[in-house]
Design a protein around this motif. Structure first.
Motif, PDB file in Angstrom:
ATOM      1  N   ALA A  64       0.839  -1.198   0.000  1.00  0.00           N
ATOM      2  CA  ALA A  64       0.000   0.000   0.000  1.00  0.00           C
ATOM      3  C   ALA A  64       0.872   1.243   0.000  1.00  0.00           C
ATOM      4  O   ALA A  64       1.970   1.248   0.561  1.00  0.00           O
ATOM      5  CB  ALA A  64      -0.926   0.004   1.213  1.00  0.00           C
ATOM      6  N   GLU A  65       0.372   2.271  -0.643  1.00  0.00           N
ATOM      7  CA  GLU A  65       1.023   3.570  -0.643  1.00  0.00           C
ATOM      8  C   GLU A  65      -0.017   4.636  -0.321  1.00  0.00           C
ATOM      9  O   GLU A  65      -1.183   4.504  -0.701  1.00  0.00           O
ATOM     10  CB  GLU A  65       1.669   3.873  -2.005  1.00  0.00           C
ATOM     11  CG  GLU A  65       2.799   2.926  -2.377  1.00  0.00           C
ATOM     12  CD  GLU A  65       3.397   3.251  -3.736  1.00  0.00           C
ATOM     13  OE1 GLU A  65       2.777   4.076  -4.457  1.00  0.00           O
ATOM     14  OE2 GLU A  65       4.450   2.698  -4.079  1.00  0.00           O
ATOM     15  N   ALA A  66       0.397   5.670   0.392  1.00  0.00           N
ATOM     16  CA  ALA A  66      -0.507   6.762   0.757  1.00  0.00           C
ATOM     17  C   ALA A  66       0.255   8.074   0.753  1.00  0.00           C
ATOM     18  O   ALA A  66       1.453   8.117   1.059  1.00  0.00           O
ATOM     19  CB  ALA A  66      -1.133   6.517   2.125  1.00  0.00           C
ATOM     20  N   LYS A  67      -0.443   9.146   0.400  1.00  0.00           N
ATOM     21  CA  LYS A  67       0.186  10.466   0.453  1.00  0.00           C
ATOM     22  C   LYS A  67       0.613  10.776   1.870  1.00  0.00           C
ATOM     23  O   LYS A  67       1.697  11.303   2.107  1.00  0.00           O
ATOM     24  CB  LYS A  67      -0.780  11.529  -0.056  1.00  0.00           C
ATOM     25  CG  LYS A  67      -0.219  12.935  -0.017  1.00  0.00           C
ATOM     26  CD  LYS A  67      -1.238  13.955  -0.492  1.00  0.00           C
ATOM     27  CE  LYS A  67      -0.679  15.365  -0.409  1.00  0.00           C
ATOM     28  NZ  LYS A  67      -1.695  16.376  -0.820  1.00  0.00           N
ATOM     29  N   VAL A  75       1.495  13.360  11.428  1.00  0.00           N
ATOM     30  CA  VAL A  75       1.245  12.897  10.070  1.00  0.00           C
ATOM     31  C   VAL A  75       2.549  12.391   9.466  1.00  0.00           C
ATOM     32  O   VAL A  75       3.574  13.083   9.495  1.00  0.00           O
ATOM     33  CB  VAL A  75       0.669  14.024   9.195  1.00  0.00           C
ATOM     34  CG1 VAL A  75       0.526  13.560   7.748  1.00  0.00           C
ATOM     35  CG2 VAL A  75      -0.687  14.471   9.743  1.00  0.00           C
ATOM     36  N   LEU A  76       2.507  11.179   8.906  1.00  0.00           N
ATOM     37  CA  LEU A  76       3.650  10.581   8.222  1.00  0.00           C
ATOM     38  C   LEU A  76       3.402  10.700   6.723  1.00  0.00           C
ATOM     39  O   LEU A  76       2.401  10.183   6.207  1.00  0.00           O
ATOM     40  CB  LEU A  76       3.798   9.115   8.637  1.00  0.00           C
ATOM     41  CG  LEU A  76       5.161   8.443   8.487  1.00  0.00           C
ATOM     42  CD1 LEU A  76       6.186   9.120   9.384  1.00  0.00           C
ATOM     43  CD2 LEU A  76       5.048   6.973   8.838  1.00  0.00           C
ATOM     44  N   SER A  77       4.278  11.386   6.011  1.00  0.00           N
ATOM     45  CA  SER A  77       4.098  11.642   4.582  1.00  0.00           C
ATOM     46  C   SER A  77       4.756  10.555   3.736  1.00  0.00           C
ATOM     47  O   SER A  77       5.654   9.859   4.187  1.00  0.00           O
ATOM     48  CB  SER A  77       4.685  13.013   4.218  1.00  0.00           C
ATOM     49  OG  SER A  77       4.080  14.043   4.970  1.00  0.00           O
ATOM     50  N   ASP A  78       4.275  10.448   2.487  1.00  0.00           N
ATOM     51  CA  ASP A  78       4.817   9.465   1.528  1.00  0.00           C
ATOM     52  C   ASP A  78       4.941   8.091   2.183  1.00  0.00           C
ATOM     53  O   ASP A  78       5.999   7.445   2.138  1.00  0.00           O
ATOM     54  CB  ASP A  78       6.178   9.925   1.000  1.00  0.00           C
ATOM     55  CG  ASP A  78       6.070  11.186   0.156  1.00  0.00           C
ATOM     56  OD1 ASP A  78       5.021  11.379  -0.482  1.00  0.00           O
ATOM     57  OD2 ASP A  78       7.023  11.987   0.144  1.00  0.00           O
ATOM     58  N   ALA A  79       3.842   7.651   2.783  1.00  0.00           N
ATOM     59  CA  ALA A  79       3.849   6.406   3.551  1.00  0.00           C
ATOM     60  C   ALA A  79       3.687   5.188   2.643  1.00  0.00           C
ATOM     61  O   ALA A  79       3.042   5.251   1.596  1.00  0.00           O
ATOM     62  CB  ALA A  79       2.727   6.425   4.591  1.00  0.00           C
ATOM     63  N   ALA A  80       4.291   4.076   3.057  1.00  0.00           N
ATOM     64  CA  ALA A  80       4.178   2.817   2.320  1.00  0.00           C
ATOM     65  C   ALA A  80       4.123   1.662   3.303  1.00  0.00           C
ATOM     66  O   ALA A  80       4.797   1.681   4.336  1.00  0.00           O
ATOM     67  CB  ALA A  80       5.352   2.646   1.357  1.00  0.00           C
TER      68      ALA A  80
END
Length: 228
Positions: A64-67, A75-80
């Motif tokens: 999974a990938e999320a902004k 908030v954790l950015s560019d999460a995978a």
């Protein structure tokens, strides 16, 4: 003969449908589950071979990938998310549409804490601070902010770094300078407490921080989720 041929066609149709529809449907459930945890712009893929194993709650891979994704108040950015041999609650998935992970041989969450997300975190947690500016470099994190003390404006300079304990990520304060027009300037070290950022108890599985790597403009975080 026609009876057996029809049965074979039915079995083949079910197999083809399961290989196409089950991964797609469960991937959408995983996306919804992560979105409910605070993730945005999520794309997930759940797969198994043969696909019928998904009916039993067994997935070979989960990706999974999320902004961004919310961990506690940060908030954790560019999460995978990258998982292998994932066991999920099949009843929850197919009846309540809830992708609940039970265990996994490997489940890793990676992402970035950026200067912008840290600045917004500090603004929420410390409402007396104004004009918060954050810079991130490999050698440390530098914060400037303004506040008022007895109606007198003060300027605060903070130097620190992100550190981890087994289940926590926090901002360790190495130095604090406070400059005031009336009282001058004071350098304070070790007086203020470190600032907790993330408590990993919020994750569905027990989690430990594997690595924190400070870079230019962000801090990379790698988190391992474990079965026990």
């Amino acid at each position: 003969m026609k009876k057996y041929l029809f049965l074979a066609v039915v079995i083949l149709a079910i197999t083809l449908m399961s290989s196409l529809l089950l991964p797609m449907w469960l991937s959408s459930r995983a996306e919804m589950y992560l979105s409910n945890l605070g993730a945005s712009n999520v794309h997930a893929e759940v797969d198994a071979a043969p696909s019928l194993r998904l009916l039993l709650g067994q997935a070979d891979t989960l990706k999974a990938e999320a902004k961004d994704i919310v961990l506690g108040k940060l908030v954790l950015s560019d999460a995978a998310v990258d998982g292998e041999n994932v066991q999920f609650d099949a009843i929850e998935a197919y009846t309540n549409r809830n992708f609940k992970i039970i265990s996994a041989d490997r489940l890793v969450l990676t992402g970035q804490i950026t200067a912008d997300t840290l600045s917004k975190f500090l603004a929420r947690e410390y409402d007396k601070l104004e004009n918060i500016q954050v810079e991130m470099h490999p050698d440390g994190i530098y914060v400037t902010a303004e506040a008022r003390l007895l109606k007198s404006p003060i300027r605060i300079y903070i130097e620190g770094e992100l550190l981890e304990e087994t289940e926590n990520i926090y901002l360790h304060l190495r130095r604090i300078d406070i400059k005031n027009a009336s009282f001058g300037r004071a350098a304070i070290a070790g007086f203020f407490d470190d600032i907790p950022l993330v408590q990993l108890k919020t994750l569905p599985l027990r989690a430990e921080v594997r690595k924190i790597e400070q870079a230019e403009g962000y801090v990379k975080v790698v988190i391992d989720c474990k079965n026990e």
